[in-house]
Design an enzyme around this catalytic site. Sequence first.
Site: not given
Ligand code: BDR
Length: 303
Positions: A242
């Site tokens: 992500h």
């Molecule tokens: C986001 O949520 C976190 O768990 C990850 O680091 C990312 O920034 C994804 O939904």
Amino acid sequence: MRNRPVLVDTDPGIDDAVALLVLWRHRRIETKGILASYGNVPLSMTAANARRLKKLFGWEIPVWEGASAPIFGKAGKTADYIHGEDGLAGLGKILTPAPDTPIPEGEDGIEAAYRRICELGTVDYISLGPLTNLAMLTRRHPDAWEHIGRVVSMGGGIDIGNVTGNAEFNIHCDAEAAAEVFANAPELWMAPLNITTQVALGIDEIRKLTEGGGELHTVFRRLLETNFKNCTEYGEPGSIMHDSVAVLLYIYPELFETMRCGIAVDCSKERYGKTSVTSVRQNVLLPTKANCRGLLDRIGECL
Ligand code: BDR
Ligand code: CA
């Protein structure tokens, strides 16, 4: 594209760690400081993890502690089921953090970040966690918006969610903060779940990229294997990158197809954290398609 000095706001977090690695490897991007946020795990852990990564990379930049909770209320659920109890797949016990960055008496990390932004003149602000720090900073100092050229945010999704059916984790942590930032940022580049969930490393690729020993490879093998295991248990296709997608959107915008729009953030109880496209403003660059193989290759080059 002219890049300005960068401040990064993050809650490490395994995919945050990879995103920080990508930023660190790209020396032409002048990353001038890290502002830690609560999020994946509590603030005391994310801040220590940021300092652990700083030490691992030998990165000479300040790490400040930002918000420990959303603007209203208490921090909600963490994402330790993906990142491990300490946020770094158990490596907290093994990796030593770099020392705290000293800040003047009476100042907090958000104030220190604001001071740095003013010293630098103009910065780009990359957010890989909840948008609380940025909302607090600009509430205290509305003139900060004049110093922020672009906000890049990993957050939100269109008709998709990972906390509820339509809310993404970072936005769901503090929808009020996100609503303010999406409404007030002069220019915001969004890395939504619709794209980030397509950028996944498989287990064979993880092993190949991290073979050959050395501390960096050993650490990232453990991080990525843990992330792979946890993500796939939740039905994802692999270790989801992500936060690196946000950083790569900033560095390699040519790997994305995008549209211009505004984004509304719902703060109602029923749809808390839902993000939707609006035509009210056109301040958001929203990727609609990405060259996922190209993005994974750019990540691989950093390992
Ligand atoms: C986001 O949520 C976190 O768990 C990850 O680091 C990312 O920034 C994804 O939904
Ligand atoms: Ca994150």
